[in-house]
Write a protein that holds these residues in place. Structure first.
Motif, PDB file in Angstrom:
ATOM      1  N   ALA A  63       0.833  -1.207   0.000  1.00  0.00           N
ATOM      2  CA  ALA A  63       0.000   0.000   0.000  1.00  0.00           C
ATOM      3  C   ALA A  63       0.862   1.249   0.000  1.00  0.00           C
ATOM      4  O   ALA A  63       0.609   2.212  -0.742  1.00  0.00           O
ATOM      5  CB  ALA A  63      -0.929  -0.001   1.215  1.00  0.00           C
ATOM      6  N   HIS A  64       1.908   1.268   0.806  1.00  0.00           N
ATOM      7  CA  HIS A  64       2.809   2.418   0.872  1.00  0.00           C
ATOM      8  C   HIS A  64       3.580   2.582  -0.441  1.00  0.00           C
ATOM      9  O   HIS A  64       3.764   3.704  -0.921  1.00  0.00           O
ATOM     10  CB  HIS A  64       3.777   2.249   2.036  1.00  0.00           C
ATOM     11  N   ALA A  65       4.027   1.453  -1.009  1.00  0.00           N
ATOM     12  CA  ALA A  65       4.761   1.521  -2.274  1.00  0.00           C
ATOM     13  C   ALA A  65       3.867   2.047  -3.401  1.00  0.00           C
ATOM     14  O   ALA A  65       4.304   2.846  -4.237  1.00  0.00           O
ATOM     15  CB  ALA A  65       5.315   0.146  -2.622  1.00  0.00           C
ATOM     16  N   LEU A  66       2.608   1.606  -3.430  1.00  0.00           N
ATOM     17  CA  LEU A  66       1.671   2.093  -4.448  1.00  0.00           C
ATOM     18  C   LEU A  66       1.489   3.599  -4.347  1.00  0.00           C
ATOM     19  O   LEU A  66       1.561   4.316  -5.359  1.00  0.00           O
ATOM     20  CB  LEU A  66       0.319   1.396  -4.295  1.00  0.00           C
ATOM     21  N   ARG A  67       1.252   4.091  -3.144  1.00  0.00           N
ATOM     22  CA  ARG A  67       1.014   5.523  -2.982  1.00  0.00           C
ATOM     23  C   ARG A  67       2.275   6.322  -3.296  1.00  0.00           C
ATOM     24  O   ARG A  67       2.206   7.399  -3.902  1.00  0.00           O
ATOM     25  CB  ARG A  67       0.535   5.820  -1.555  1.00  0.00           C
ATOM     26  N   ALA A  72      -3.213   5.208  -7.112  1.00  0.00           N
ATOM     27  CA  ALA A  72      -4.259   5.543  -6.139  1.00  0.00           C
ATOM     28  C   ALA A  72      -5.360   4.498  -6.045  1.00  0.00           C
ATOM     29  O   ALA A  72      -6.419   4.760  -5.468  1.00  0.00           O
ATOM     30  CB  ALA A  72      -4.866   6.900  -6.496  1.00  0.00           C
ATOM     31  N   GLN A  73      -5.131   3.288  -6.580  1.00  0.00           N
ATOM     32  CA  GLN A  73      -6.176   2.268  -6.508  1.00  0.00           C
ATOM     33  C   GLN A  73      -6.557   1.984  -5.052  1.00  0.00           C
ATOM     34  O   GLN A  73      -5.697   1.922  -4.174  1.00  0.00           O
ATOM     35  CB  GLN A  73      -5.677   0.949  -7.130  1.00  0.00           C
ATOM     36  N   SER A  95       0.136   7.425   8.610  1.00  0.00           N
ATOM     37  CA  SER A  95       0.711   7.998   7.394  1.00  0.00           C
ATOM     38  C   SER A  95      -0.326   8.715   6.534  1.00  0.00           C
ATOM     39  O   SER A  95       0.032   9.337   5.526  1.00  0.00           O
ATOM     40  CB  SER A  95       1.374   6.889   6.564  1.00  0.00           C
ATOM     41  N   GLY A  96      -1.608   8.590   6.887  1.00  0.00           N
ATOM     42  CA  GLY A  96      -2.659   9.254   6.128  1.00  0.00           C
ATOM     43  C   GLY A  96      -2.918   8.642   4.771  1.00  0.00           C
ATOM     44  O   GLY A  96      -3.336   9.348   3.843  1.00  0.00           O
ATOM     45  N   LEU A  97      -2.678   7.326   4.631  1.00  0.00           N
ATOM     46  CA  LEU A  97      -2.940   6.675   3.347  1.00  0.00           C
ATOM     47  C   LEU A  97      -4.443   6.616   3.090  1.00  0.00           C
ATOM     48  O   LEU A  97      -5.206   6.119   3.914  1.00  0.00           O
ATOM     49  CB  LEU A  97      -2.360   5.261   3.326  1.00  0.00           C
ATOM     50  N   ALA A  98      -4.855   7.097   1.941  1.00  0.00           N
ATOM     51  CA  ALA A  98      -6.277   7.123   1.593  1.00  0.00           C
ATOM     52  C   ALA A  98      -6.693   5.799   0.955  1.00  0.00           C
ATOM     53  O   ALA A  98      -5.902   5.141   0.274  1.00  0.00           O
ATOM     54  CB  ALA A  98      -6.559   8.278   0.634  1.00  0.00           C
TER      55      ALA A  98
END
Length: 223
Positions: A63-67, A72-73, A95-98
């Protein structure tokens, strides 16, 4: 992965206080710097918009690597390790990952409902053969137009790389990083045949990088 990118991603896993446990930070930093997994997976998913299901997500590093890569999937991570899910969820929130969520789930007995892309990274060998087949059948059914199945695994063979991979997986279990010991290493021809029968076009290629392990990357999409 480039040093600056790896440090930027791994920094999210550093403890909030200077005296906190830094194991997850050093693990993720080492993983990103030494393992070609995430550059390979990011390239495979780049250009897609479908939600991503990460089966066996661990700490949710994907998830972190994608963002960080600008992808943004929506991300849904499942894993049988409750402690990793708890830590991964906390780090993602901090981290505020959406559009990111996690759930504890034993893939040997339960499969999530999902439509879109599926990532199965370094998971298959920890499942019995029958559970592997059920997981692959379910994952293939989740993939629709515009999404992809992305898998990284060590394959069953008697090469030097294969022997080193088996030793590494056993060591991961002995030190407690993986809850289970390896149970069944998949066969390349059987993998390809099962997914093609399910209507997917399969590309399978080595993903050794500079590691000694027998790792392969499989990318499949609806044909």
């Amino acid at each position: 992965m480039a040093a600056d990118d790896a440090r930027s991603i791994a920094r999210a896993f550093a403890p909030a206080r200077p005296w906190g446990n830094r194991w997850d930070y050093y693990y993720t930093l080492s993983k990103l710097r030494s393992d070609p997994l995430y550059p390979g997976v990011l390239a495979a998913l780049r250009g897609t918009r479908a939600p991503v299901l990460d089966m066996g997500c661990g700490l949710g590093l994907l998830a972190h690597a994608l963002r960080h890569d600008g992808q943004a999937q929506p991300y849904y991570g499942v894993d049988n390790d409750a402690a990793k899910i708890r830590r991964g969820n906390a780090v993602a929130g901090r981290s505020g990952l959406a559009a990111v969520r996690f759930e504890r789930m034993d893939l040997a007995t339960t499969l999530p409902r999902h439509r879109g892309s599926v990532a199965i990274l370094d998971v298959l060998q920890y499942l019995p053969a029958s559970a592997q087949q059920a997981l692959l059948q379910a994952a293939a059914g989740m993939v629709d137009d515009g999404s992809r199945l992305v898998m990284r695994m060590s394959l069953a063979d008697q090469t030097r790389r294969g022997r080193i991979s088996r030793l590494g997986d056993r060591a991961a279990n002995l030190i407690g990083w993986m809850q289970f010991r390896p149970r069944h290493y998949p066969d390349a021809d059987q993998l390809r045949a099962q997914l093609e029968q399910a209507g997917l076009k399969v590309n399978l290629a080595p993903l050794y990088g500079r590691t000694p392990f027998n790792n392969w990357l499989l990318v499949a999409e609806r044909s």
